[in-house]
Enzyme design. Structure first.
Site, short mmCIF file in Angstrom:
data_model
loop_
_atom_site.label_atom_id
_atom_site.label_comp_id
_atom_site.label_asym_id
_atom_site.label_seq_id
_atom_site.Cartn_x
_atom_site.Cartn_y
_atom_site.Cartn_z
N LYS A 41 0.80 -1.21 0.00
CA LYS A 41 0.00 0.00 0.00
C LYS A 41 0.84 1.27 0.00
CE LYS A 41 -3.48 -1.97 3.15
NZ LYS A 41 -3.95 -1.86 4.54
N ASP A 103 14.15 -0.81 1.40
CA ASP A 103 14.91 -1.10 2.62
C ASP A 103 15.86 -2.26 2.30
OD1 ASP A 103 15.64 -1.60 5.25
OD2 ASP A 103 13.65 -1.29 6.06
N PHE A 152 13.46 4.34 11.28
CA PHE A 152 12.12 3.92 10.86
C PHE A 152 11.28 5.16 10.61
CE2 PHE A 152 7.82 2.30 11.04
CZ PHE A 152 7.93 1.12 10.32
N ARG A 165 -0.18 6.90 7.67
CA ARG A 165 0.01 7.04 6.22
C ARG A 165 -0.43 8.41 5.73
NH1 ARG A 165 1.13 1.83 4.14
NH2 ARG A 165 0.03 0.11 5.11
C1 PRP Z 1 7.15 -1.62 3.03
C2 PRP Z 1 7.37 -0.57 1.97
C3 PRP Z 1 8.05 -1.34 0.88
C4 PRP Z 1 8.82 -2.42 1.62
C5 PRP Z 1 10.26 -2.05 1.70
O1 PRP Z 1 5.98 -2.29 2.72
O2 PRP Z 1 6.16 0.01 1.56
O3 PRP Z 1 7.12 -1.94 -0.01
O4 PRP Z 1 8.27 -2.49 2.93
O5 PRP Z 1 11.01 -3.01 2.41
P1 PRP Z 1 11.99 -4.05 1.69
O6 PRP Z 1 12.86 -3.29 0.74
O7 PRP Z 1 12.78 -4.60 2.87
O8 PRP Z 1 11.16 -5.10 1.03
P2 PRP Z 1 5.15 -3.15 3.79
O9 PRP Z 1 5.55 -4.58 3.68
O10 PRP Z 1 5.30 -2.52 5.14
O11 PRP Z 1 3.68 -3.01 3.27
P3 PRP Z 1 2.85 -1.67 2.98
O12 PRP Z 1 3.44 -1.04 1.73
O13 PRP Z 1 1.46 -2.16 2.80
O14 PRP Z 1 3.00 -0.74 4.17
#
Ligand code: PRP
Length: 176
Positions: A41, A103, A152, A165
């Protein structure tokens, strides 16, 4: 609800940088069309702003994919859960993957692997935020908004347990 943390990137800084990224993308895709794929999202606000800075002479279609790597909490689970797949064909298309934050790179790596099953013309990546120190999966980002240290962050689409968000700025969330 306000996070107990300081503003890392202001609303104005975000808006200026997103406009620059849109201008660069418009330049690079001049005379072509673009399939923008947002990773939900977190990317929904960024993608909404970014596509409005892509020149109107470029035909743009938008698609979303939903993947989740964090669950609830501030550390990636290391596993990718795909909740919504791409519903349009990307065959022969120039694709721009849009991510809010990179990340470890796990999410983008997983989505890129998924795209390998489609005969795209090209795939580029735009990310608003990159945390280079945490990278475990090698990926080249074509358009990056901001590089940040290993903190974070929430706001402008980014969450903690689905909260924050809607904040206009990017905030550092302090450990409570
Ligand atoms: C978060 C963010 C990225 C991902 C980055 O998504 O939005 O998509 O993590 O981390 P990475 O590079 O270690 O994969 P999340 O899984 O929290 O879902 P969301 O987008 O629904 O908040």
């Amino acid at each position: 609800m306000k996070p107990a943390g300081s503003v890392l990137i202001s609303e104005l800084e975000i808006q200026r940088r997103v406009a620059e990224m849109g201008a660069q993308i418009s330049e690079d895709y001049k005379g072509r069309s673009l399939a923008v794929v947002g990773i939900l999202k977190g990317s929904f606000i960024f993608i909404a702003d970014l596509i409005r800075h892509i020149d109107s002479s470029i035909p743009v279609e938008v698609e979303f994919i939903t993947v989740n790597s964090y669950g609830s909490g501030t550390a990636s689970s290391g596993e990718l859960r795909m909740d919504r797949n791409i519903e349009i064909s990307l065959d022969g298309k120039d694709v721009l993957l849009v991510e809010d934050i990179v990340d470890s790179g796990l999410t983008l790596q997983g989505v890129r692997d998924l795209l390998k099953t489609q005969k795209t013309r090209s795939v580029r990546i735009a990310a608003l935020i990159e945390k280079k120190s945490k990278r475990r999966y090698p990926l080249t980002l074509d358009y990056t908004g901001f590089h940040i240290p290993d903190v974070f962050v929430v706001g402008y689409g980014l969450d903690l347990d689905q909260q924050y968000r809607n904040l206009k700025e990017i905030h550092i969330l302090n450990a409570q």
